[in-house]
Design a protein around this motif. Sequence first.
Motif, PDB file in Angstrom:
ATOM      1  N   ASP A  66       0.819  -1.219   0.000  1.00 43.82           N
ATOM      2  CA  ASP A  66       0.000   0.000   0.000  1.00 43.82           C
ATOM      3  C   ASP A  66       0.848   1.261   0.000  1.00 43.82           C
ATOM      4  OD1 ASP A  66      -2.302  -1.464  -0.033  1.00 43.82           O
ATOM      5  OD2 ASP A  66      -2.716  -1.272   2.118  1.00 43.82           O
ATOM      6  N   ASN A  67       1.900   1.291   0.838  1.00 45.12           N
ATOM      7  CA  ASN A  67       2.724   2.499   0.903  1.00 45.12           C
ATOM      8  C   ASN A  67       3.525   2.725  -0.372  1.00 45.12           C
ATOM      9  OD1 ASN A  67       1.845   3.343   3.371  1.00 45.12           O
ATOM     10  ND2 ASN A  67       3.614   2.595   4.520  1.00 45.12           N
ATOM     11  N   ALA A  68       3.959   1.654  -1.013  1.00 41.73           N
ATOM     12  CA  ALA A  68       4.682   1.800  -2.282  1.00 41.73           C
ATOM     13  C   ALA A  68       3.761   2.367  -3.351  1.00 41.73           C
ATOM     14  CB  ALA A  68       5.243   0.448  -2.723  1.00 41.73           C
ATOM     15  N   VAL A  69       2.522   1.896  -3.383  1.00 43.62           N
ATOM     16  CA  VAL A  69       1.540   2.414  -4.351  1.00 43.62           C
ATOM     17  C   VAL A  69       1.273   3.887  -4.081  1.00 43.62           C
ATOM     18  CG1 VAL A  69      -0.833   2.238  -5.155  1.00 43.62           C
ATOM     19  CG2 VAL A  69       0.483   0.161  -4.728  1.00 43.62           C
ATOM     20  N   ARG A  70       1.152   4.267  -2.804  1.00 47.50           N
ATOM     21  CA  ARG A  70       0.917   5.672  -2.467  1.00 47.50           C
ATOM     22  C   ARG A  70       2.082   6.553  -2.906  1.00 47.50           C
ATOM     23  NH1 ARG A  70      -0.522   3.487   2.859  1.00 47.50           N
ATOM     24  NH2 ARG A  70      -2.791   3.337   3.043  1.00 47.50           N
ATOM     25  N   LEU A  71       3.302   6.016  -2.784  1.00 49.45           N
ATOM     26  CA  LEU A  71       4.481   6.802  -3.135  1.00 49.45           C
ATOM     27  C   LEU A  71       4.507   7.180  -4.605  1.00 49.45           C
ATOM     28  CD1 LEU A  71       7.261   4.982  -1.079  1.00 49.45           C
ATOM     29  CD2 LEU A  71       6.607   7.373  -0.856  1.00 49.45           C
ATOM     30  N   ARG A  72       4.022   6.322  -5.472  1.00 45.76           N
ATOM     31  CA  ARG A  72       4.138   6.615  -6.907  1.00 45.76           C
ATOM     32  C   ARG A  72       2.894   7.285  -7.481  1.00 45.76           C
ATOM     33  NH1 ARG A  72       3.999   0.716  -7.110  1.00 45.76           N
ATOM     34  NH2 ARG A  72       2.040  -0.028  -8.032  1.00 45.76           N
ATOM     35  N   ARG A  73       1.856   7.497  -6.671  1.00 44.93           N
ATOM     36  CA  ARG A  73       0.629   8.091  -7.197  1.00 44.93           C
ATOM     37  C   ARG A  73       0.429   9.521  -6.701  1.00 44.93           C
ATOM     38  NH1 ARG A  73      -3.112   4.728  -9.508  1.00 44.93           N
ATOM     39  NH2 ARG A  73      -4.849   5.963  -8.742  1.00 44.93           N
ATOM     40  N   ARG A  74       1.508  10.281  -6.633  1.00 45.12           N
ATOM     41  CA  ARG A  74       1.385  11.669  -6.193  1.00 45.12           C
ATOM     42  C   ARG A  74       1.537  12.617  -7.378  1.00 45.12           C
ATOM     43  NH1 ARG A  74       7.045  12.575  -2.902  1.00 45.12           N
ATOM     44  NH2 ARG A  74       8.386  11.452  -4.315  1.00 45.12           N
ATOM     45  N   HIS A  75       0.735  13.652  -7.391  1.00 39.92           N
ATOM     46  CA  HIS A  75       0.791  14.638  -8.478  1.00 39.92           C
ATOM     47  C   HIS A  75       0.429  16.018  -7.951  1.00 39.92           C
ATOM     48  CE1 HIS A  75       1.471  12.122 -12.074  1.00 39.92           C
ATOM     49  NE2 HIS A  75       0.963  11.177 -11.298  1.00 39.92           N
ATOM     50  N   ALA A  76       1.242  17.000  -8.280  1.00 39.68           N
ATOM     51  CA  ALA A  76       0.978  18.409  -7.977  1.00 39.68           C
ATOM     52  C   ALA A  76       0.657  18.642  -6.504  1.00 39.68           C
ATOM     53  CB  ALA A  76      -0.152  18.936  -8.864  1.00 39.68           C
ATOM     54  N   GLU A  77       1.367  17.964  -5.610  1.00 41.55           N
ATOM     55  CA  GLU A  77       1.136  18.150  -4.188  1.00 41.55           C
ATOM     56  C   GLU A  77       2.253  19.003  -3.596  1.00 41.55           C
ATOM     57  OE1 GLU A  77       0.045  14.703  -1.994  1.00 41.55           O
ATOM     58  OE2 GLU A  77      -1.037  13.827  -3.670  1.00 41.55           O
ATOM     59  N   LYS A  78       1.829  19.997  -2.840  1.00 38.64           N
ATOM     60  CA  LYS A  78       2.777  20.983  -2.332  1.00 38.64           C
ATOM     61  C   LYS A  78       3.638  20.448  -1.198  1.00 38.64           C
ATOM     62  CE  LYS A  78       0.911  24.445  -0.162  1.00 38.64           C
ATOM     63  NZ  LYS A  78       0.186  25.717   0.096  1.00 38.64           N
ATOM     64  N   VAL A  79       3.071  19.586  -0.375  1.00 40.81           N
ATOM     65  CA  VAL A  79       3.768  19.093   0.809  1.00 40.81           C
ATOM     66  C   VAL A  79       4.096  17.619   0.648  1.00 40.81           C
ATOM     67  CG1 VAL A  79       3.625  18.763   3.302  1.00 40.81           C
ATOM     68  CG2 VAL A  79       2.577  20.776   2.258  1.00 40.81           C
ATOM     69  N   SER A  80       5.356  17.244   0.874  1.00 44.33           N
ATOM     70  CA  SER A  80       5.774  15.856   0.660  1.00 44.33           C
ATOM     71  C   SER A  80       6.101  15.137   1.960  1.00 44.33           C
ATOM     72  CB  SER A  80       6.982  15.810  -0.281  1.00 44.33           C
ATOM     73  OG  SER A  80       8.056  16.548   0.263  1.00 44.33           O
ATOM     74  N   GLU A  81       5.810  15.766   3.097  1.00 44.12           N
ATOM     75  CA  GLU A  81       6.167  15.172   4.394  1.00 44.12           C
ATOM     76  C   GLU A  81       5.530  13.801   4.576  1.00 44.12           C
ATOM     77  OE1 GLU A  81       5.522  16.207   9.134  1.00 44.12           O
ATOM     78  OE2 GLU A  81       5.573  17.824   7.654  1.00 44.12           O
ATOM     79  N   GLN A  82       4.274  13.656   4.162  1.00 44.33           N
ATOM     80  CA  GLN A  82       3.587  12.379   4.326  1.00 44.33           C
ATOM     81  C   GLN A  82       4.275  11.273   3.536  1.00 44.33           C
ATOM     82  OE1 GLN A  82      -0.380  12.099   2.652  1.00 44.33           O
ATOM     83  NE2 GLN A  82      -1.058  10.783   4.327  1.00 44.33           N
ATOM     84  N   TYR A  83       4.787  11.603   2.362  1.00 47.15           N
ATOM     85  CA  TYR A  83       5.459  10.601   1.550  1.00 47.15           C
ATOM     86  C   TYR A  83       6.766  10.154   2.190  1.00 47.15           C
ATOM     87  CZ  TYR A  83       1.953  11.716  -1.881  1.00 47.15           C
ATOM     88  OH  TYR A  83       0.756  11.897  -2.506  1.00 47.15           O
ATOM     89  N   GLY A  84       7.424  11.071   2.890  1.00 46.27           N
ATOM     90  CA  GLY A  84       8.624  10.692   3.624  1.00 46.27           C
ATOM     91  C   GLY A  84       8.320   9.655   4.688  1.00 46.27           C
ATOM     92  N   ALA A  85       7.155   9.814   5.344  1.00 46.09           N
ATOM     93  CA  ALA A  85       6.745   8.834   6.357  1.00 46.09           C
ATOM     94  C   ALA A  85       6.431   7.487   5.712  1.00 46.09           C
ATOM     95  CB  ALA A  85       5.534   9.358   7.116  1.00 46.09           C
ATOM     96  N   PHE A  86       5.754   7.505   4.551  1.00 48.25           N
ATOM     97  CA  PHE A  86       5.462   6.254   3.846  1.00 48.25           C
ATOM     98  C   PHE A  86       6.758   5.535   3.465  1.00 48.25           C
ATOM     99  CE2 PHE A  86       1.335   8.213   1.990  1.00 48.25           C
ATOM    100  CZ  PHE A  86       0.646   7.886   3.150  1.00 48.25           C
ATOM    101  N   ARG A  87       7.743   6.315   3.030  1.00 50.36           N
ATOM    102  CA  ARG A  87       8.984   5.739   2.511  1.00 50.36           C
ATOM    103  C   ARG A  87       9.881   5.193   3.619  1.00 50.36           C
ATOM    104  NH1 ARG A  87      10.575   7.102  -2.394  1.00 50.36           N
ATOM    105  NH2 ARG A  87       9.646   9.167  -2.250  1.00 50.36           N
ATOM    106  N   GLU A  88       9.735   5.734   4.828  1.00 48.23           N
ATOM    107  CA  GLU A  88      10.689   5.434   5.893  1.00 48.23           C
ATOM    108  C   GLU A  88      10.766   3.942   6.213  1.00 48.23           C
ATOM    109  OE1 GLU A  88      13.826   6.512   7.966  1.00 48.23           O
ATOM    110  OE2 GLU A  88      12.620   7.897   6.745  1.00 48.23           O
ATOM    111  N   GLU A  89       9.654   3.228   6.088  1.00 47.16           N
ATOM    112  CA  GLU A  89       9.686   1.803   6.414  1.00 47.16           C
ATOM    113  C   GLU A  89      10.615   1.020   5.489  1.00 47.16           C
ATOM    114  OE1 GLU A  89       6.330  -0.817   4.697  1.00 47.16           O
ATOM    115  OE2 GLU A  89       5.319   1.043   5.249  1.00 47.16           O
ATOM    116  N   TYR A  90      10.881   1.565   4.302  1.00 43.58           N
ATOM    117  CA  TYR A  90      11.759   0.888   3.346  1.00 43.58           C
ATOM    118  C   TYR A  90      13.225   1.305   3.514  1.00 43.58           C
ATOM    119  CZ  TYR A  90       7.294   0.024   1.027  1.00 43.58           C
ATOM    120  OH  TYR A  90       6.005  -0.368   0.749  1.00 43.58           O
ATOM    121  N   LEU A  91      13.473   2.332   4.323  1.00 46.15           N
ATOM    122  CA  LEU A  91      14.820   2.891   4.423  1.00 46.15           C
ATOM    123  C   LEU A  91      15.549   2.479   5.690  1.00 46.15           C
ATOM    124  CD1 LEU A  91      14.122   6.543   3.182  1.00 46.15           C
ATOM    125  CD2 LEU A  91      15.039   4.629   1.867  1.00 46.15           C
TER     126      LEU A  91
END
Length: 262
Positions: A159-184
């Motif tokens: 689910d988080n990987a799908v969310r990471l690649r489906r972003r468009h024209a969003e001003k704030v990316s903080e939420q995506y950093g949280a989604f990505r953190e589990e993979y890092l």
Amino acid sequence: MVAHPEAEWIWWVDSDALFTDMEFKLPLDRYKNHNLVVHGWAHLVMETHSWTGLNAGVFLIRNCQWTMDFSRCGPAWAHRPRTTRNGEKPSGQRSRTRRVPGVRRSDGPAYLIYKEKEKWGKKIYLESEYYFEGYWAEIVGTLDKIEDRYAEIERGEEDNAVRLRRRHAEKVSEQYGAFREEYLSEAGYGKGSWRRPFITHFTGCQPCSGRHNEMYTANSCWDGMEKALNFAENQVLRKYGYVHPNTLDRAVSPVPFDYPSE
């Protein structure tokens, strides 16, 4: 500082330093008992008394009375001639851009941490756990591999990987950093890590004057900056459906909605 009492921190970033991770959050809680944060290594400053033990090209400084007092003590150490551990003046290290002969901005904090630890040093935090300001020469060669690893994460079906690649024209990316953190969690920080470097510092390249350090070639500096800028831009452009095809290409190309899985 006086004009903006609402600002808790002041952040200095040299003109030759680039933000290269748009999702990273500064660990400000880590610095709650300190007033100055610079990139450095305590053992080099305290044990070997090395003036290269820190780099003040990027620093955080708290908006408080301590900082006001600290700034007033600057002239005292700024006119102190730099010496080696044995007390001899080093040769061949003077920069053409330094206003005070033989002195760097970083010398002052290093001197005060060692010589006046009780008064100043205890409030100075030497950050070495991530690229608070990373040395460009050890970073730029890794940027393409880092992009590949991040793209690999986003091709996943979780689910988080799908969310990471489906972003468009969003001003704030903080939420995506949280989604990505589990993979890092296995990526680590700093040298040898495949995590995006927070800040890449082109120390020695002198992009404004062009008088780069002779240990680098002009092309290595300019190509390195081009790569780092495009690497950072890709993180912003992705939100609008575009990327640079590679980090040395200034052109941009549209990408599919479900990029990079398609």
